[in-house]
Write a protein that holds these residues in place. Structure first.
Motif, PDB file in Angstrom:
ATOM      1  N   GLY A  83       7.314   0.829  -0.996  1.00 10.48           N
ATOM      2  CA  GLY A  83       5.647   1.091  -1.112  1.00 10.48           C
ATOM      3  C   GLY A  83       6.748   2.967  -0.851  1.00 10.48           C
ATOM      4  N   LEU A  84       6.752   3.829  -0.572  1.00 14.67           N
ATOM      5  CA  LEU A  84       7.213   5.070   0.175  1.00 14.67           C
ATOM      6  C   LEU A  84       8.531   5.503  -1.177  1.00 14.67           C
ATOM      7  CD1 LEU A  84       7.633   4.695   4.072  1.00 14.67           C
ATOM      8  CD2 LEU A  84       5.221   6.248   2.314  1.00 14.67           C
ATOM      9  N   ASP A  87       0.636   3.959   5.331  1.00 13.06           N
ATOM     10  CA  ASP A  87       1.880   3.698   4.860  1.00 13.06           C
ATOM     11  C   ASP A  87       3.322   3.397   5.825  1.00 13.06           C
ATOM     12  OD1 ASP A  87       1.081   3.324   2.312  1.00 13.06           O
ATOM     13  OD2 ASP A  87       1.463   4.839   0.983  1.00 13.06           O
ATOM     14  N   THR A  98       2.952   0.803   8.344  1.00 15.05           N
ATOM     15  CA  THR A  98       2.732  -0.404   7.472  1.00 15.05           C
ATOM     16  C   THR A  98       4.538  -0.989   7.774  1.00 15.05           C
ATOM     17  OG1 THR A  98       0.767   0.139   5.781  1.00 15.05           O
ATOM     18  CG2 THR A  98       2.791  -1.769   5.402  1.00 15.05           C
TER      19      THR A  98
END
Length: 315
Positions: A251-252, A283, A286
């Motif tokens: 996601g990053l 984020d 996570t």
């Protein structure tokens, strides 16, 4: 929400007429209402697909193949069994507390009652994959949520921190966004003729809807969270340098400005992202030990503070 519940709970394909009666009864059966219903139905189907729902199309009548119906198969929506280690399960248990949201639970109950009243057969066991995702304690949340779905203009008294008296604002709400534990409504301010963002906790009186449903259209391509970030000083943005273990942090990486290997740390990349502090820290948390914040200090402090709060537990 009504459409999601209807298609997910249906044991068979549901025809468009039944869908209209159950979910879009406020659109009259005339040329204008028919056009508004078709637009709303297509918009809502697209919205469900964007959140991952698979909408199947098939025959809604056992005797006539030309009667088209819709449904969402639970086998395409439910997740497979996932197993967690004990420490992972403990963190998830803490996070699961935000799923107990009375406002959205009441909305789900009303939707089910309405659909059953229309004679639509619903299997409640198929709805276990639908759950509210976060808390919303502000009294303004529910009427604004309703107005966003129906696209009705609202008015409310709004108390800004810099003003001694509240002012009445007339808004065409586009959507709701959340940051740092606060809810915001984003929309078009009718009196000022421009897009604006309002913090729900500063709405100091009743939210009143006026006019018909579908009275306005949200500008195509509108990203409510992006508008909120741009307009609200409560969404402080940071440009972060984050060390991410290779093969992790998808996601990053997807939102990154740049990704480059770190020569002095084999197996790690330096990822540069920009966004609100609270959102970037979400984020980072996570990915656990696969991600380390290098800069700025404000983001590192936010992540450390939230990790300590989890480690210490409720007091």
């Amino acid at each position: 929400m009504n459409l999601h519940i209807l298609l997910l709970g249906a044991k068979r394909f549901i025809g468009k007429d039944a869908i209209r009666e159950a979910c879009y009864a406020d659109h009259p059966r005339n040329a204008t209402g028919d056009e508004a219903f078709e637009r709303a139905f297509e918009r809502d189907k697209d919205a469900l697909r964007q959140i991952g729902a698979v909408i199947e199309v098939g025959s809604a009548d056992a005797f006539f193949d030309d009667e088209i119906g819709y449904r969402i198969p639970t086998e395409q929506t439910s997740l497979p069994e996932i197993r967690f280690e004990s420490d992972e399960a403990a963190v998830l248990g803490l996070a699961a507390q935000v799923w107990q949201q009375a406002t959205l639970a009441k909305a789900t109950g009303r939707a089910l009652a309405k659909l059953k009243g229309q004679g639509v057969e619903i299997d409640p066991s198929r709805l276990e994959v639908v759950a509210p995702a976060i808390t919303a304690d502000e009294p303004a949340f529910e009427p604004l949520w309703d107005a966003v779905g129906k696209r009705r203009q609202v008015s409310f008294p709004y108390q800004r921190a810099s003003e001694t008296e509240p002012t009445t604002r007339r808004v065409q709400p586009w959507g709701l966004a959340r940051s740092s534990g606060r809810w915001y409504v984003v929309g078009f301010d009718v009196d000022r003729g421009a897009e604006r963002v309002f913090r729900l906790s500063r709405i100091v009186g009743p939210v009143r809807a006026s006019g018909r449903s579908g009275a306005y259209d949200v500008p195509p391509g509108t990203d409510v969270r992006a508008v909120a970030r741009r307009l609200s000083p409560s969404f402080p943005s940071v440009r972060a340098e984050i060390r991410v273990r290779q093969g992790t942090g998808l996601g990053l990486r997807r939102r990154a400005e740049s990704v480059a290997p770190i020569e002095e740390r084999p197996g790690w990349d330096r990822v540069v992202v920009e966004g609100p502090v609270h959102e970037v820290s979400d984020d980072v948390l996570t990915y656990g030990a696969d991600v380390v914040v290098e800069a700025p200090e404000s983001l590192r402090d936010e992540v450390v503070s939230r990790l300590r709060a989890v480690a210490e537990g409720p007091r």
